[in-house]
Design a protein around this motif. Structure first.
Motif, PDB file in Angstrom:
ATOM      1  N   THR A 140      55.990   6.054  78.054  1.00 56.22           N
ATOM      2  CA  THR A 140      57.269   6.657  77.639  1.00 56.22           C
ATOM      3  C   THR A 140      57.298   6.829  76.126  1.00 56.22           C
ATOM      4  OG1 THR A 140      58.354   5.576  79.479  1.00 56.22           O
ATOM      5  CG2 THR A 140      59.789   6.344  77.703  1.00 56.22           C
ATOM      6  N   GLN A 141      56.880   5.808  75.402  1.00 58.56           N
ATOM      7  CA  GLN A 141      56.906   5.885  73.937  1.00 58.56           C
ATOM      8  C   GLN A 141      56.047   7.040  73.435  1.00 58.56           C
ATOM      9  OE1 GLN A 141      55.701   1.770  73.270  1.00 58.56           O
ATOM     10  NE2 GLN A 141      57.737   1.239  72.523  1.00 58.56           N
ATOM     11  N   VAL A 142      54.861   7.182  73.997  1.00 61.41           N
ATOM     12  CA  VAL A 142      53.960   8.255  73.548  1.00 61.41           C
ATOM     13  C   VAL A 142      54.502   9.624  73.950  1.00 61.41           C
ATOM     14  CG1 VAL A 142      51.689   9.292  73.940  1.00 61.41           C
ATOM     15  CG2 VAL A 142      51.881   6.857  73.432  1.00 61.41           C
ATOM     16  N   ARG A 143      54.963   9.741  75.172  1.00 59.77           N
ATOM     17  CA  ARG A 143      55.469  11.046  75.644  1.00 59.77           C
ATOM     18  C   ARG A 143      56.620  11.543  74.773  1.00 59.77           C
ATOM     19  NH1 ARG A 143      54.118  13.351  80.328  1.00 59.77           N
ATOM     20  NH2 ARG A 143      52.722  12.141  81.635  1.00 59.77           N
ATOM     21  N   ILE A 144      57.557  10.654  74.471  1.00 61.10           N
ATOM     22  CA  ILE A 144      58.715  11.107  73.690  1.00 61.10           C
ATOM     23  C   ILE A 144      58.295  11.382  72.238  1.00 61.10           C
ATOM     24  CG2 ILE A 144      61.044  10.518  72.866  1.00 61.10           C
ATOM     25  CD1 ILE A 144      61.417   8.914  75.434  1.00 61.10           C
ATOM     26  N   ALA A 145      57.503  10.488  71.666  1.00 63.78           N
ATOM     27  CA  ALA A 145      57.143  10.638  70.248  1.00 63.78           C
ATOM     28  C   ALA A 145      56.311  11.895  70.002  1.00 63.78           C
ATOM     29  CB  ALA A 145      56.398   9.408  69.760  1.00 63.78           C
ATOM     30  N   MET A 146      55.540  12.320  70.995  1.00 66.51           N
ATOM     31  CA  MET A 146      54.640  13.458  70.786  1.00 66.51           C
ATOM     32  C   MET A 146      55.170  14.750  71.407  1.00 66.51           C
ATOM     33  SD  MET A 146      50.882  11.658  70.973  1.00 66.51           S
ATOM     34  CE  MET A 146      50.068  12.951  70.040  1.00 66.51           C
ATOM     35  N   GLN A 147      56.373  14.662  71.926  1.00 69.65           N
ATOM     36  CA  GLN A 147      56.986  15.830  72.542  1.00 69.65           C
ATOM     37  C   GLN A 147      57.103  16.983  71.536  1.00 69.65           C
ATOM     38  OE1 GLN A 147      61.006  15.103  73.764  1.00 69.65           O
ATOM     39  NE2 GLN A 147      60.463  15.546  75.865  1.00 69.65           N
ATOM     40  N   GLY A 148      56.748  18.169  71.960  1.00 70.99           N
ATOM     41  CA  GLY A 148      56.928  19.335  71.096  1.00 70.99           C
ATOM     42  C   GLY A 148      55.757  19.605  70.167  1.00 70.99           C
ATOM     43  N   LEU A 149      54.792  18.705  70.115  1.00 69.84           N
ATOM     44  CA  LEU A 149      53.629  18.964  69.244  1.00 69.84           C
ATOM     45  C   LEU A 149      52.695  19.949  69.928  1.00 69.84           C
ATOM     46  CD1 LEU A 149      52.627  15.391  67.964  1.00 69.84           C
ATOM     47  CD2 LEU A 149      54.125  17.087  66.886  1.00 69.84           C
ATOM     48  N   ASP A 150      52.016  20.757  69.116  1.00 70.43           N
ATOM     49  CA  ASP A 150      50.957  21.576  69.695  1.00 70.43           C
ATOM     50  C   ASP A 150      49.642  20.790  69.581  1.00 70.43           C
ATOM     51  OD1 ASP A 150      50.253  21.739  67.043  1.00 70.43           O
ATOM     52  OD2 ASP A 150      50.808  23.853  66.813  1.00 70.43           O
ATOM     53  N   GLU A 151      48.566  21.371  70.062  1.00 67.82           N
ATOM     54  CA  GLU A 151      47.306  20.620  70.068  1.00 67.82           C
ATOM     55  C   GLU A 151      46.841  20.282  68.656  1.00 67.82           C
ATOM     56  OE1 GLU A 151      44.419  22.629  72.496  1.00 67.82           O
ATOM     57  OE2 GLU A 151      45.851  22.669  74.160  1.00 67.82           O
ATOM     58  N   ALA A 152      47.066  21.221  67.731  1.00 70.24           N
ATOM     59  CA  ALA A 152      46.618  20.976  66.356  1.00 70.24           C
ATOM     60  C   ALA A 152      47.374  19.789  65.759  1.00 70.24           C
ATOM     61  CB  ALA A 152      46.832  22.226  65.509  1.00 70.24           C
ATOM     62  N   GLY A 153      48.672  19.728  65.994  1.00 71.60           N
ATOM     63  CA  GLY A 153      49.471  18.610  65.483  1.00 71.60           C
ATOM     64  C   GLY A 153      49.059  17.310  66.144  1.00 71.60           C
ATOM     65  N   ALA A 154      48.951  17.351  67.469  1.00 72.67           N
ATOM     66  CA  ALA A 154      48.609  16.134  68.218  1.00 72.67           C
ATOM     67  C   ALA A 154      47.263  15.582  67.770  1.00 72.67           C
ATOM     68  CB  ALA A 154      48.589  16.435  69.713  1.00 72.67           C
ATOM     69  N   GLY A 190      46.464  14.232  79.540  1.00 72.28           N
ATOM     70  CA  GLY A 190      47.416  14.960  80.390  1.00 72.28           C
ATOM     71  C   GLY A 190      48.341  15.857  79.572  1.00 72.28           C
ATOM     72  N   LEU A 191      48.679  15.414  78.377  1.00 71.73           N
ATOM     73  CA  LEU A 191      49.622  16.175  77.547  1.00 71.73           C
ATOM     74  C   LEU A 191      48.937  17.283  76.752  1.00 71.73           C
ATOM     75  CD1 LEU A 191      51.717  13.220  76.015  1.00 71.73           C
ATOM     76  CD2 LEU A 191      52.534  14.902  77.681  1.00 71.73           C
ATOM     77  N   PHE A 192      47.757  16.966  76.201  1.00 70.58           N
ATOM     78  CA  PHE A 192      47.157  17.884  75.209  1.00 70.58           C
ATOM     79  C   PHE A 192      45.721  18.300  75.536  1.00 70.58           C
ATOM     80  CE2 PHE A 192      50.335  15.313  72.935  1.00 70.58           C
ATOM     81  CZ  PHE A 192      51.188  16.334  72.524  1.00 70.58           C
ATOM     82  N   GLY A 193      45.187  17.805  76.642  1.00 66.25           N
ATOM     83  CA  GLY A 193      43.853  18.233  77.038  1.00 66.25           C
ATOM     84  C   GLY A 193      42.745  17.279  76.600  1.00 66.25           C
ATOM     85  N   TYR A 194      41.583  17.567  77.141  1.00 66.75           N
ATOM     86  CA  TYR A 194      40.414  16.693  76.989  1.00 66.75           C
ATOM     87  C   TYR A 194      39.990  16.532  75.532  1.00 66.75           C
ATOM     88  CZ  TYR A 194      35.624  15.051  77.613  1.00 66.75           C
ATOM     89  OH  TYR A 194      34.468  14.338  77.525  1.00 66.75           O
ATOM     90  N   GLU A 195      39.907  17.643  74.808  1.00 68.19           N
ATOM     91  CA  GLU A 195      39.387  17.589  73.432  1.00 68.19           C
ATOM     92  C   GLU A 195      40.252  16.702  72.536  1.00 68.19           C
ATOM     93  OE1 GLU A 195      36.660  18.877  72.052  1.00 68.19           O
ATOM     94  OE2 GLU A 195      36.037  19.543  74.047  1.00 68.19           O
ATOM     95  N   VAL A 196      41.563  16.915  72.611  1.00 69.02           N
ATOM     96  CA  VAL A 196      42.476  16.132  71.776  1.00 69.02           C
ATOM     97  C   VAL A 196      42.353  14.644  72.141  1.00 69.02           C
ATOM     98  CG1 VAL A 196      44.904  15.692  71.184  1.00 69.02           C
ATOM     99  CG2 VAL A 196      44.091  18.045  71.416  1.00 69.02           C
TER     100      VAL A 196
END
Ligand code: PGA
Length: 254
Positions: free
Chosen positions: A148-162, A199-205
């Motif tokens: 939950t902490q990670v999902r909310i904190a990283m919400q709205g980021l694109d892959e470059a930001g993440a 799951g949120l940003f893909g394998y590479e990230v």
């Protein structure tokens, strides 16, 4: 640790010392870690001590970070410190969502998310701290809590930001208590968190993301922690206040 990812070992000096103390500690850390080629090193003094430490670290590979920042860009926010201010005095990193901020300043996940976005916007590397309390671990809710902490904190980021975010798993019950998570406990959560990021940003990230462990890291437990495939460094509190113990942690591979 995985050779694909460059470890980061960061010292969080919390509310300790004064300018002279911080400058002396930084000088000694820079000296004792000068041969460390295997990892990035950062120190994070309290806000007013940052310029004194920046002067000492000029030309050194030791990076400078802060322990918090405002979610706002600028304005009438008495007592707050902006991302741009930090960047302008030489900070490259900033801790966000440390459990002591969550606990003593009632910082919630939405505020943490806004701070992450602000840090990234100013070109700072946020070190996003997550972790469960003892009661949550005992209730079997550790993974749910950190997810939950990670999902909310990283919400709205694109892959470059993440991909610029550093995660830090810091079980609250291990911070400043001398009670370190076992390598198996740390690895379980780190591996899980990497899956959440995948799951949120893909394998590479996910594969590139550094996930630090924090909570009573000491010279005598760093090796076992770093032997875990998903532990990519450490966020060190108490043991970073002494140049000898911090440099032994940095130089764990020797
Ligand atoms: P500790 O603190 O190493 O003193 O447990 C870790 C932290 O708060 O980041």
């Amino acid at each position: 640790m995985n050779p694909k990812r460059r470890p980061l070992i960061a010292g969080n000096w919390k509310m300790h010392g004064d300018a002279a103390w911080a400058a002396a500690l930084a000088r000694e850390v820079a000296h004792r870690t000068a041969r460390a080629r295997h990892c990035d090193v950062a120190v994070m003094p309290a806000f007013p001590l940052i310029p004194a430490v920046a002067r000492v670290l000029e030309g050194s590979p030791v990076a400078l970070g802060a322990q918090d920042l405002s979610p706002e860009e600028e304005g009438a926010f008495t007592g707050d410190v902006s991302a741009r201010m930090l960047q302008s005095v030489g900070c490259t990193h900033v801790v966000v969502g440390h459990s002591e901020r969550r606990e003593h300043h009632l910082e919630g996940d939405d505020l943490v998310r806004r701070k992450i976005a602000r840090a990234l916007g100013a070109g700072l590397i946020p070190i996003l701290c997550v972790g469960e309390r003892l009661a949550e671990r005992e209730a079997g809710r550790t993974l749910e809590r950190v997810e939950t902490q990670v999902r909310i904190a990283m919400q709205g980021l694109d892959e470059a930001g993440a991909s610029r975010v550093v995660l830090a798993y810091e079980p609250v019950w291990a911070i400043g208590t001398g009670r370190t998570a076992t390598p198996a406990q740390a690895e379980e959560v780190h591996e899980f968190l990497r899956g959440v990021v995948r799951g949120l940003f893909g394998y590479e990230v996910a594969e590139g993301m550094r996930i630090l462990y924090g909570g009573s890291v000491k010279p005598d437990n760093i090796r076992d922690l770093m032997a875990c495939p998903d532990v990519d460094g450490a966020l060190v509190g108490g043991a970073s206040l002494d140049a000898e113990s911090f440099s032994r942690i940095v130089n764990f591979a020797e």
